[in-house]
Write a protein that holds these residues in place. Sequence first.
Motif, PDB file in Angstrom:
ATOM      1  N   PRO A   1     -19.492  -7.302 -27.648  1.00  0.00           N
ATOM      2  CA  PRO A   1     -20.324  -7.940 -26.628  1.00  0.00           C
ATOM      3  C   PRO A   1     -21.119  -6.893 -25.849  1.00  0.00           C
ATOM      4  CG  PRO A   1     -18.116  -8.851 -26.601  1.00  0.00           C
ATOM      5  CD  PRO A   1     -18.080  -7.672 -27.522  1.00  0.00           C
ATOM      6  N   PRO A   2     -22.297  -7.258 -25.368  1.00  0.00           N
ATOM      7  CA  PRO A   2     -23.152  -6.260 -24.713  1.00  0.00           C
ATOM      8  C   PRO A   2     -22.529  -5.742 -23.428  1.00  0.00           C
ATOM      9  CG  PRO A   2     -24.014  -8.470 -24.365  1.00  0.00           C
ATOM     10  CD  PRO A   2     -22.877  -8.608 -25.331  1.00  0.00           C
ATOM     11  N   GLN A   3     -22.766  -4.466 -23.178  1.00  0.00           N
ATOM     12  CA  GLN A   3     -22.265  -3.837 -21.954  1.00  0.00           C
ATOM     13  C   GLN A   3     -23.418  -3.750 -20.959  1.00  0.00           C
ATOM     14  OE1 GLN A   3     -18.699  -2.448 -22.162  1.00  0.00           O
ATOM     15  NE2 GLN A   3     -19.084  -4.135 -23.568  1.00  0.00           N
ATOM     16  N   LYS A   4     -23.123  -4.097 -19.725  1.00  0.00           N
ATOM     17  CA  LYS A   4     -24.202  -4.045 -18.733  1.00  0.00           C
ATOM     18  C   LYS A   4     -24.533  -2.604 -18.379  1.00  0.00           C
ATOM     19  CE  LYS A   4     -23.790  -8.745 -17.383  1.00  0.00           C
ATOM     20  NZ  LYS A   4     -23.307  -9.805 -16.562  1.00  0.00           N
TER      21      LYS A   4
ATOM     22  N   GLN B   1     -27.400 -14.548 -21.791  1.00  0.00           N
ATOM     23  CA  GLN B   1     -28.262 -14.141 -22.917  1.00  0.00           C
ATOM     24  C   GLN B   1     -28.978 -12.833 -22.637  1.00  0.00           C
ATOM     25  OE1 GLN B   1     -30.815 -17.531 -23.533  1.00  0.00           O
ATOM     26  NE2 GLN B   1     -30.300 -17.632 -25.706  1.00  0.00           N
ATOM     27  N   LYS B   2     -29.363 -12.645 -21.370  1.00  0.00           N
ATOM     28  CA  LYS B   2     -30.193 -11.478 -21.046  1.00  0.00           C
ATOM     29  C   LYS B   2     -29.457 -10.162 -21.356  1.00  0.00           C
ATOM     30  CE  LYS B   2     -33.091  -9.506 -17.404  1.00  0.00           C
ATOM     31  NZ  LYS B   2     -32.545  -8.165 -17.540  1.00  0.00           N
ATOM     32  N   ALA B   3     -28.151 -10.162 -21.164  1.00  0.00           N
ATOM     33  CA  ALA B   3     -27.396  -8.928 -21.442  1.00  0.00           C
ATOM     34  C   ALA B   3     -27.534  -8.543 -22.915  1.00  0.00           C
ATOM     35  CB  ALA B   3     -25.924  -9.122 -21.082  1.00  0.00           C
ATOM     36  N   PHE B   4     -27.581  -9.529 -23.808  1.00  0.00           N
ATOM     37  CA  PHE B   4     -27.763  -9.244 -25.241  1.00  0.00           C
ATOM     38  C   PHE B   4     -29.155  -8.661 -25.481  1.00  0.00           C
ATOM     39  CE2 PHE B   4     -24.339 -12.286 -25.197  1.00  0.00           C
ATOM     40  CZ  PHE B   4     -23.524 -11.906 -26.249  1.00  0.00           C
TER      41      PHE B   4
ATOM     42  N   TYR C   1     -32.588  -1.826 -25.552  1.00  0.00           N
ATOM     43  CA  TYR C   1     -32.268  -0.450 -25.166  1.00  0.00           C
ATOM     44  C   TYR C   1     -31.902   0.396 -26.392  1.00  0.00           C
ATOM     45  CZ  TYR C   1     -30.015   3.457 -22.767  1.00  0.00           C
ATOM     46  OH  TYR C   1     -29.678   4.715 -22.334  1.00  0.00           O
ATOM     47  N   THR C   2     -31.013  -0.144 -27.227  1.00  0.00           N
ATOM     48  CA  THR C   2     -30.548   0.641 -28.372  1.00  0.00           C
ATOM     49  C   THR C   2     -31.660   0.801 -29.416  1.00  0.00           C
ATOM     50  OG1 THR C   2     -29.585  -1.372 -29.288  1.00  0.00           O
ATOM     51  CG2 THR C   2     -28.094   0.097 -28.132  1.00  0.00           C
ATOM     52  N   THR C   3     -32.482  -0.213 -29.561  1.00  0.00           N
ATOM     53  CA  THR C   3     -33.568  -0.106 -30.546  1.00  0.00           C
ATOM     54  C   THR C   3     -34.601   0.916 -30.092  1.00  0.00           C
ATOM     55  OG1 THR C   3     -33.176  -2.356 -31.259  1.00  0.00           O
ATOM     56  CG2 THR C   3     -35.298  -1.428 -31.838  1.00  0.00           C
ATOM     57  N   GLU C   4     -34.862   0.917 -28.801  1.00  0.00           N
ATOM     58  CA  GLU C   4     -35.781   1.923 -28.235  1.00  0.00           C
ATOM     59  C   GLU C   4     -35.244   3.338 -28.501  1.00  0.00           C
ATOM     60  OE1 GLU C   4     -38.532   1.190 -26.221  1.00  0.00           O
ATOM     61  OE2 GLU C   4     -38.948   3.325 -25.945  1.00  0.00           O
ATOM     62  N   LYS C   5     -33.917   3.479 -28.318  1.00  0.00           N
ATOM     63  CA  LYS C   5     -33.313   4.817 -28.486  1.00  0.00           C
ATOM     64  C   LYS C   5     -33.223   5.246 -29.945  1.00  0.00           C
ATOM     65  CE  LYS C   5     -31.400   6.908 -25.476  1.00  0.00           C
ATOM     66  NZ  LYS C   5     -30.786   7.819 -24.665  1.00  0.00           N
ATOM     67  N   MET C   6     -32.878   4.295 -30.813  1.00  0.00           N
ATOM     68  CA  MET C   6     -32.510   4.667 -32.191  1.00  0.00           C
ATOM     69  C   MET C   6     -33.627   4.456 -33.201  1.00  0.00           C
ATOM     70  SD  MET C   6     -28.705   3.030 -31.963  1.00  0.00           S
ATOM     71  CE  MET C   6     -27.937   3.637 -33.457  1.00  0.00           C
ATOM     72  N   GLY C   7     -34.612   3.660 -32.834  1.00  0.00           N
ATOM     73  CA  GLY C   7     -35.737   3.449 -33.745  1.00  0.00           C
ATOM     74  C   GLY C   7     -35.657   2.130 -34.489  1.00  0.00           C
ATOM     75  N   LYS C   8     -36.760   1.816 -35.118  1.00  0.00           N
ATOM     76  CA  LYS C   8     -36.906   0.530 -35.820  1.00  0.00           C
ATOM     77  C   LYS C   8     -35.897   0.357 -36.942  1.00  0.00           C
ATOM     78  CE  LYS C   8     -41.436  -1.527 -35.781  1.00  0.00           C
ATOM     79  NZ  LYS C   8     -42.647  -1.774 -36.538  1.00  0.00           N
ATOM     80  N   GLY C   9     -35.381  -0.853 -37.077  1.00  0.00           N
ATOM     81  CA  GLY C   9     -34.571  -1.199 -38.242  1.00  0.00           C
ATOM     82  C   GLY C   9     -33.150  -0.689 -38.192  1.00  0.00           C
TER      83      GLY C   9
END
Length: 394
Positions: free
Chosen positions: A208-211, A252-255, A261-269
């Motif tokens: 589950p997403p962490q705030k 939902q917003k936490a997801f 956040y993680t996609t921004e950090k790690m890149g597409k896909g």
Amino acid sequence: MAQLNPGKLKLELFCKGIRIDESCHPENEGRALTKIRAGLGSGLELILPDDLYCNVPVLESFAKDSPFRLVAEDGAYYVNRGEERLCRARLAEKPRWYDARTSTGRPMTEIGSMQGTTLAFYPTEVCGFWKMEPRMNCRFCATGLNVSDAALPTVDEVVEVCRAARREGTTFCHFNAGYMGGSSLDVLKPYVEGVKKRTRLLVGVQAPPQKDLSKYDMMIDAGADHFSFCYEFHNPEVFARVCPGKQKYLGQKAFFDALEYTTEKMGKGRNSGEIIAGVEPLEDTFNAVDYITGVGAFPTICVFRPVVGTDMENEPSPKYEDMLRVYRRMYEACRDNSVPTGIAPNIKTSLVVLPYEGRYFRDGYSGADAAYALKLGILRRAFRVLYRAKLMFG
Ligand code: SF4
């Protein structure tokens, strides 16, 4: 045998299940039926043509009326529709390590299990939503029925299983945790770190997403290669009704925040938004696909399975024709947003139709399709070289 589309057959099997003919004895071969986690893995692990792994529903009531039958003849298995033979199929092989024990004496199957070619771990206590009074679990979920009360595995035990699986070709392992307040990533971190450092397998995390978003930085540093966020439904009312715990304690917003956040950090896909198709209106599922691919993640779409024993066991299985539209949209959205899919080697998931299998749902073959296929081919080859180099040289 008629020409068939294995991707479409996989999807239709998810929707309709299969009946097992008396001629078959899958319990003596292949992987036994196991009840794991949220329940999607409770079917029969079959391998269809093109090496497509498919966990086919067999226990649910809709599967008892399935037009599909698994039949055995002269030592081979076939999928029939009625009396028509569609294709040959194999039972997913039982890995050798399924009969092994850790050095602490525990059966390795108590520690991890295979889903397709993915090595899956649930190394935590049962999801907190199942322990609340009244229960706040997601209504489709069987985790509270399936997660055993065996002692939690140690990091060493998990690493041993990873090493055994790696010897048999596994490249990717996946850690899953349910709701644990704000601590699920802290609990998973030592496992991710241990496996990454000591086996170099690719590591996925589903929790589950962490705030506190800095916990994702911590997990990336520990070695996480991938996160998936199961927000299940795009429609807010359906999300609230079917996932009461997620609605009350996460929202939902936490997801969305964690996925972005993680996609921004790690890149597409690299990361995925996981949703269930066949419960909310189709338009909402299309919106989910567009949102997930729009932020640069890939959609993992589960076909709703009314798993035996869950609060939704009496709901109907989705219509195949509707699911075809969903998966066609998935493919087109990945292509149009240029989301890389199927890049890592040997990740064949049996529980869902993955985006890289989206080509089976293509409508024709346009210039855009050709360009996307070319790009994926180049990325795939480059990543394989990199992955092998990491395995050899660290
Ligand atoms: S969060 Fe929902 S789907 Fe996940 S384990 Fe808990 S009850 Fe099941």
